[in-house]
Design an enzyme around this catalytic site. Structure first.
Site, PDB file in Angstrom:
ATOM      1  N   ASP A 137      39.453  39.323  47.497  1.00 19.79           N
ATOM      2  CA  ASP A 137      40.081  40.145  48.529  1.00 19.79           C
ATOM      3  C   ASP A 137      39.418  41.511  48.576  1.00 19.79           C
ATOM      4  O   ASP A 137      38.804  41.965  47.601  1.00 19.79           O
ATOM      5  CB  ASP A 137      41.584  40.288  48.273  1.00 19.79           C
ATOM      6  CG  ASP A 137      41.905  40.956  46.934  1.00 19.79           C
ATOM      7  OD1 ASP A 137      41.273  40.583  45.924  1.00 19.79           O
ATOM      8  OD2 ASP A 137      42.789  41.842  46.889  1.00 19.79           O
ATOM      9  N   GLU A 179      43.794  41.266  43.892  1.00 19.95           N
ATOM     10  CA  GLU A 179      43.516  42.334  42.933  1.00 19.95           C
ATOM     11  C   GLU A 179      43.673  43.713  43.546  1.00 19.95           C
ATOM     12  O   GLU A 179      44.116  44.663  42.881  1.00 19.95           O
ATOM     13  CB  GLU A 179      42.104  42.155  42.365  1.00 19.95           C
ATOM     14  CG  GLU A 179      41.764  43.053  41.186  1.00 19.95           C
ATOM     15  CD  GLU A 179      41.217  44.421  41.576  1.00 19.95           C
ATOM     16  OE1 GLU A 179      41.128  45.304  40.698  1.00 19.95           O
ATOM     17  OE2 GLU A 179      40.881  44.610  42.776  1.00 19.95           O
TER      18      GLU A 179
END
Length: 379
Positions: free
Chosen positions: A86, A147
């Site tokens: 991400d 994350e």
């Protein structure tokens, strides 16, 4: 046996392979976009003969991807390559930050943090497999989707998988001097909300109590608590829908970073003390996800750093090691006392900005480091 440092790593080949990774935008909050990114990565891993699992998010975010690379002991605990797919860049960022190379610089959203490092370490595995080089330990890959928001959905998965392995490699971007991270500061997040009293901003302004105004006052108070050892930053602010209404609700988010657990605990106490139900505007503060302190100088991690430094000297680079801010999933594995080497990915600048870029020459440099680590980390 083939020297892993002499494998035929090719810069242009790596850039060509990286391009679809960068042009598949994958902001954390867009689960479908993250899953498109995982599709691309899954294809690349399938070509390597990996056994692949897609693990759905319990929070409706993107999937995690776990893969075990071909090995006589495939699937057993050994080396864990841990990264996230991400990014902080919303879909459409490519219009402002297109993938492009200018000499030794290559630009693109998420290229530095941390798709570049993830790709380089997979390329090292690709070259090792093609050369018929068997690593002493089996390798497992775990790529996660969250994350950038503190790993709220996958922390348990990260910790459970990491406990199965002897070593954890986290190819987050290298520190500014090219060094690795062997410890990380603690990070806590907070969700703030002020609640006031609505009124018509033109007809009855004095009857309202602005939630926006109260939150705005708090920005200076909160960021003014920053010290060298414990920082506070209000980075998200949402409120209002109609300019002719006094806003009754305002939401914000704060991030606190501290060098030690004691300093973090003190910072958390300061934030929670700002809760107030007195006066006309209520301030409510809820604690969000936390990354624990990863204390430096753990023996297993220091042994990994020493090995990385030996490999670095052979390929002509110097790799220092120190604690750092900016959380990663290495916080969790390091906190557990597991040998973890973090920030061993590509070199660059401007992560999380519209100038995010890497230094192209770091691709082959880091691929050689990766190959060396995969081949010299033993049981």
């Amino acid at each position: 046996m083939t020297n892993p440092l002499n494998l035929p790593f090719d810069t242009d080949e790596m850039l060509a392979g990286l391009r679809p990774w960068i042009e598949t935008e994958s902001p954390t909050f867009d689960g479908a976009a993250v899953n498109r990114m995982m599709d691309v990565v899954q294809h690349d891993l399938a070509v390597l003969g990996a056994r692949i699992e897609r693990i759905p998010s319990p929070m409706g975010l993107g999937d995690s991807l776990r893969a075990t690379l071909p090995h006589p002991r495939q699937g057993e605990g050994g080396i864990l390559l841990l990264g996230h797919m991400d990014t902080v860049h919303p879909v459409g960022t490519l219009a402002k930050l297109p993938y492009k190379r200018e000499g030794n610089i290559c630009y693109g959203p998420g290229l530095m943090d941390m798709k570049g490092g993830n790709y380089v370490y997979l390329d090292a595995l690709r070259k090792l497999l093609a050369a018929g080089v068997e690593t002493p330990l089996p390798v497992t890959v775990l790529f996660t989707p969250d994350e950038e928001i503190g790993t709220p959905a996958t922390r348990a998965l990260v910790e459970a998988e990491a406990k199965r392995h002897k070593y954890i490699l986290v190819p987050e971007p290298a520190r500014p001097d090219g060094g690795a991270v062997i410890g990380r500061y603690a990070i806590a997040r907070f969700n703030l909300q002020t609640r006031g009293r609505p009124s018509h901003a033109g007809w009855a302004l004095s009857e309202g109590r602005s939630a926006i105004a109260e939150m705005a006052k708090s920005v200076g108070v909160i960021e003014g608590m920053t010290t060298e050892d414990c920082t506070f930053s209000l980075g998200v602010f949402h409120a209002g829908q109609w300019v002719n209404c006094v806003s009754s609700v305002c939401d914000a988010e704060v991030l606190t970073m501290a060098k030690t657990q004691e300093q973090l605990d003190a910072g958390v106490a300061k934030m929670m003390a700002l809760n107030s139900d007195k006066g006309d505007v209520i301030m409510e503060i809820r604690r969000g996800v936390t990354r624990p302190v990863w204390e430096p100088d753990q023996p297993g991690t220091m042994a990994m750093l020493k090995l990385a430094q030996e490999i670095g000297s052979e390929i002509g680079i110097e790799i220092s090691g120190s604690s750092a801010g900016g959380g990663s999933d290495g916080n969790f594995t390091g906190f557990l006392g597991l040998p973890t080497l973090d920030s061993i990915g590509v070199r660059g600048k401007g992560l999380h900005t519209l100038q995010e870029h890497i230094y192209v020459d770091s691709l082959t440099e880091r691929a050689k480091l990766a190959a060396g680590l995969f081949c010299r980390l033993t049981g």
